[in-house]
Design a protein around this motif. Structure first.
Motif, mmCIF file in Angstrom:
data_model
loop_
_atom_site.group_PDB
_atom_site.id
_atom_site.type_symbol
_atom_site.label_atom_id
_atom_site.label_comp_id
_atom_site.label_asym_id
_atom_site.label_seq_id
_atom_site.Cartn_x
_atom_site.Cartn_y
_atom_site.Cartn_z
ATOM 1 N N LEU A 43 0.822 -1.211 0.000
ATOM 2 C CA LEU A 43 0.000 0.000 0.000
ATOM 3 C C LEU A 43 0.860 1.267 0.000
ATOM 4 O O LEU A 43 0.528 2.256 -0.653
ATOM 5 C CB LEU A 43 -0.928 -0.008 1.216
ATOM 6 N N ASN A 44 1.979 1.221 0.727
ATOM 7 C CA ASN A 44 2.892 2.371 0.733
ATOM 8 C C ASN A 44 3.409 2.656 -0.671
ATOM 9 O O ASN A 44 3.666 3.808 -1.032
ATOM 10 C CB ASN A 44 4.063 2.137 1.681
ATOM 11 N N GLY A 45 3.557 1.576 -1.461
ATOM 12 C CA GLY A 45 4.064 1.724 -2.827
ATOM 13 C C GLY A 45 3.146 2.538 -3.720
ATOM 14 O O GLY A 45 3.595 3.092 -4.729
ATOM 15 N N ILE A 46 1.872 2.614 -3.360
ATOM 16 C CA ILE A 46 0.937 3.445 -4.129
ATOM 17 C C ILE A 46 0.514 4.665 -3.314
ATOM 18 O O ILE A 46 -0.519 5.272 -3.581
ATOM 19 C CB ILE A 46 -0.299 2.637 -4.574
ATOM 20 N N GLY A 47 1.328 4.993 -2.303
ATOM 21 C CA GLY A 47 1.114 6.233 -1.562
ATOM 22 C C GLY A 47 0.069 6.170 -0.473
ATOM 23 O O GLY A 47 -0.448 7.216 -0.050
ATOM 24 N N LEU A 48 -0.246 4.969 0.015
ATOM 25 C CA LEU A 48 -1.251 4.838 1.064
ATOM 26 C C LEU A 48 -0.641 4.203 2.310
ATOM 27 O O LEU A 48 -0.477 2.982 2.396
ATOM 28 C CB LEU A 48 -2.436 3.986 0.574
ATOM 29 N N ASP A 49 -0.293 5.040 3.266
ATOM 30 C CA ASP A 49 0.280 4.556 4.523
ATOM 31 C C ASP A 49 -0.871 4.241 5.479
ATOM 32 O O ASP A 49 -1.185 5.013 6.381
ATOM 33 C CB ASP A 49 1.205 5.626 5.115
ATOM 34 N N LEU A 50 -1.496 3.082 5.278
ATOM 35 C CA LEU A 50 -2.715 2.738 6.009
ATOM 36 C C LEU A 50 -2.476 1.790 7.180
ATOM 37 O O LEU A 50 -3.294 1.716 8.093
ATOM 38 C CB LEU A 50 -3.728 2.087 5.056
ATOM 39 N N LEU A 51 -1.374 1.067 7.154
ATOM 40 C CA LEU A 51 -1.112 0.080 8.208
ATOM 41 C C LEU A 51 0.134 0.486 8.987
ATOM 42 O O LEU A 51 1.247 0.075 8.678
ATOM 43 C CB LEU A 51 -0.917 -1.321 7.594
ATOM 44 N N ASP A 52 -0.054 1.290 10.028
ATOM 45 C CA ASP A 52 1.073 1.652 10.873
ATOM 46 C C ASP A 52 1.350 0.520 11.863
ATOM 47 O O ASP A 52 0.642 -0.485 11.899
ATOM 48 C CB ASP A 52 0.816 2.966 11.603
ATOM 49 N N GLU A 53 2.395 0.674 12.678
ATOM 50 C CA GLU A 53 2.807 -0.396 13.595
ATOM 51 C C GLU A 53 1.703 -0.756 14.579
ATOM 52 O O GLU A 53 1.486 -1.930 14.890
ATOM 53 C CB GLU A 53 4.080 0.019 14.341
ATOM 54 N N GLU A 54 1.008 0.253 15.080
ATOM 55 C CA GLU A 54 -0.061 -0.001 16.047
ATOM 56 C C GLU A 54 -1.207 -0.788 15.414
ATOM 57 O O GLU A 54 -1.731 -1.738 16.009
ATOM 58 C CB GLU A 54 -0.595 1.324 16.606
ATOM 59 N N THR A 55 -1.574 -0.415 14.189
ATOM 60 C CA THR A 55 -2.650 -1.120 13.489
ATOM 61 C C THR A 55 -2.261 -2.558 13.211
ATOM 62 O O THR A 55 -3.062 -3.484 13.399
ATOM 63 C CB THR A 55 -2.999 -0.403 12.175
ATOM 64 N N ILE A 56 -1.027 -2.770 12.770
ATOM 65 C CA ILE A 56 -0.550 -4.128 12.508
ATOM 66 C C ILE A 56 -0.580 -4.960 13.784
ATOM 67 O O ILE A 56 -1.026 -6.114 13.786
ATOM 68 C CB ILE A 56 0.871 -4.099 11.904
ATOM 69 N N ALA A 57 -0.108 -4.377 14.889
ATOM 70 C CA ALA A 57 -0.093 -5.097 16.167
ATOM 71 C C ALA A 57 -1.509 -5.472 16.601
ATOM 72 O O ALA A 57 -1.742 -6.586 17.100
ATOM 73 C CB ALA A 57 0.581 -4.241 17.234
ATOM 74 N N GLN A 58 -2.460 -4.575 16.399
ATOM 75 C CA GLN A 58 -3.846 -4.863 16.760
ATOM 76 C C GLN A 58 -4.432 -5.952 15.874
ATOM 77 O O GLN A 58 -5.182 -6.814 16.344
ATOM 78 C CB GLN A 58 -4.686 -3.579 16.648
ATOM 79 N N TYR A 59 -4.088 -5.929 14.593
ATOM 80 C CA TYR A 59 -4.553 -6.967 13.678
ATOM 81 C C TYR A 59 -4.012 -8.334 14.093
ATOM 82 O O TYR A 59 -4.734 -9.334 14.102
ATOM 83 C CB TYR A 59 -4.106 -6.661 12.251
ATOM 84 N N VAL A 60 -2.720 -8.387 14.424
ATOM 85 C CA VAL A 60 -2.107 -9.656 14.830
ATOM 86 C C VAL A 60 -2.775 -10.185 16.097
ATOM 87 O O VAL A 60 -3.094 -11.375 16.203
ATOM 88 C CB VAL A 60 -0.586 -9.488 15.058
ATOM 89 N N LYS A 61 -3.016 -9.299 17.048
ATOM 90 C CA LYS A 61 -3.700 -9.678 18.286
ATOM 91 C C LYS A 61 -5.106 -10.187 17.994
ATOM 92 O O LYS A 61 -5.549 -11.202 18.548
ATOM 93 C CB LYS A 61 -3.754 -8.467 19.222
ATOM 94 N N TYR A 62 -5.789 -9.499 17.121
ATOM 95 C CA TYR A 62 -7.155 -9.868 16.732
ATOM 96 C C TYR A 62 -7.162 -11.230 16.046
ATOM 97 O O TYR A 62 -7.991 -12.099 16.360
ATOM 98 C CB TYR A 62 -7.683 -8.780 15.797
ATOM 99 N N CYS A 63 -6.250 -11.430 15.116
ATOM 100 C CA CYS A 63 -6.172 -12.689 14.384
ATOM 101 C C CYS A 63 -5.813 -13.850 15.306
ATOM 102 O O CYS A 63 -6.336 -14.960 15.169
ATOM 103 C CB CYS A 63 -5.168 -12.581 13.250
#
Length: 214
Positions: free
Chosen positions: A190-210
């Motif tokens: 996503l960063n490659g197309i200019g969309l910084d949508l998954l920051d470290e906190e979001t990723i950590a929450q996703y991993v916890k959720y999963c």
């Protein structure tokens, strides 16, 4: 308890208790009798007056969740204080922040085992979620300058398919470390197309959720 003379209240009671049991025990481990036992004396006849089977109750519960999610996502889409980019980020975070997330996950196992339910979920991605909620947010981002793309519809489809299938913890049965790698790869993509949508906190929450649902 005698049958409620207001059918809509009886239906709401049945669906609320069925949903609670599906979340607590899972669809497969919940029986009609389990639902009856949690209805405060409502008879089996009262249930069968409204629903022919547990599967029909399940379908009604799915619709109830879908209606609630529609309101939740519409509120994000229609918020006038956020840019399109901010709304898109909030929507991505909604997988773990949505108050209906537990309910959605309780339905997913059943959906994965039933082709007609799974096909319905996939169809809704392209016929409902993308055109009514995600693509309009991306278009808003194009208008306010916070998102840049020549392919708003395609971008909306790719993001939602990846989030709902590729990193869905019910479908993608992976370890926490593997999920972290997938999310970091998606972040780079996503960063490659200019969309910084998954920051470290979001990723950590996703991993916890999963991890919670896998």
């Amino acid at each position: 308890m005698a049958r409620n003379k207001y059918p809509e209240e009886t239906i709401k009671l049945i669906l609320d208790e069925a949903l609670n049991l599906f979340i607590e025990k899972g669809y497969e481990n919940t029986s009609i009798q389990d639902i009856i036992n949690n209805l405060g004396g409502l008879s089996k006849g009262a249930i069968y007056h409204h629903f022919k089977s547990k599967e029909e109750i399940f379908e009604a519960v799915c619709k109830k969740i879908g209606d609630a999610n529609a309101l939740y996502y519409a509120k994000i889409r229609d918020n006038q204080t956020h840019t399109g980019y901010e709304k898109l980020k909030i929507m991505i975070q909604s997988a773990y922040s949505n108050p209906n997330s537990k309910a959605v996950m309780s339905m997913t196992t059943k959906i994965m085992n039933e082709p007609k339910f799974l096909m319905n979920q996939i169809t809704q991605i392209f016929d409902l979620v993308v055109p009514q909620y995600v693509e309009p947010i991306i278009v808003q981002g194009l208008i306010d300058g916070s998102i840049k793309t020549d392919f708003p519809k395609e971008l909306a489809e790719v993001i939602i398919v990846l989030l709902n299938i590729w990193i869905n913890p019910i479908i993608a049965k992976v370890t926490s470390e593997q999920m972290d790698r997938k999310l970091n790869f998606l972040s780079q993509l996503l960063n490659g197309i200019g969309l910084d949508l998954l920051d470290e906190e979001t990723i950590a929450q996703y991993v916890k959720y999963c991890k919670l649902y896998n």
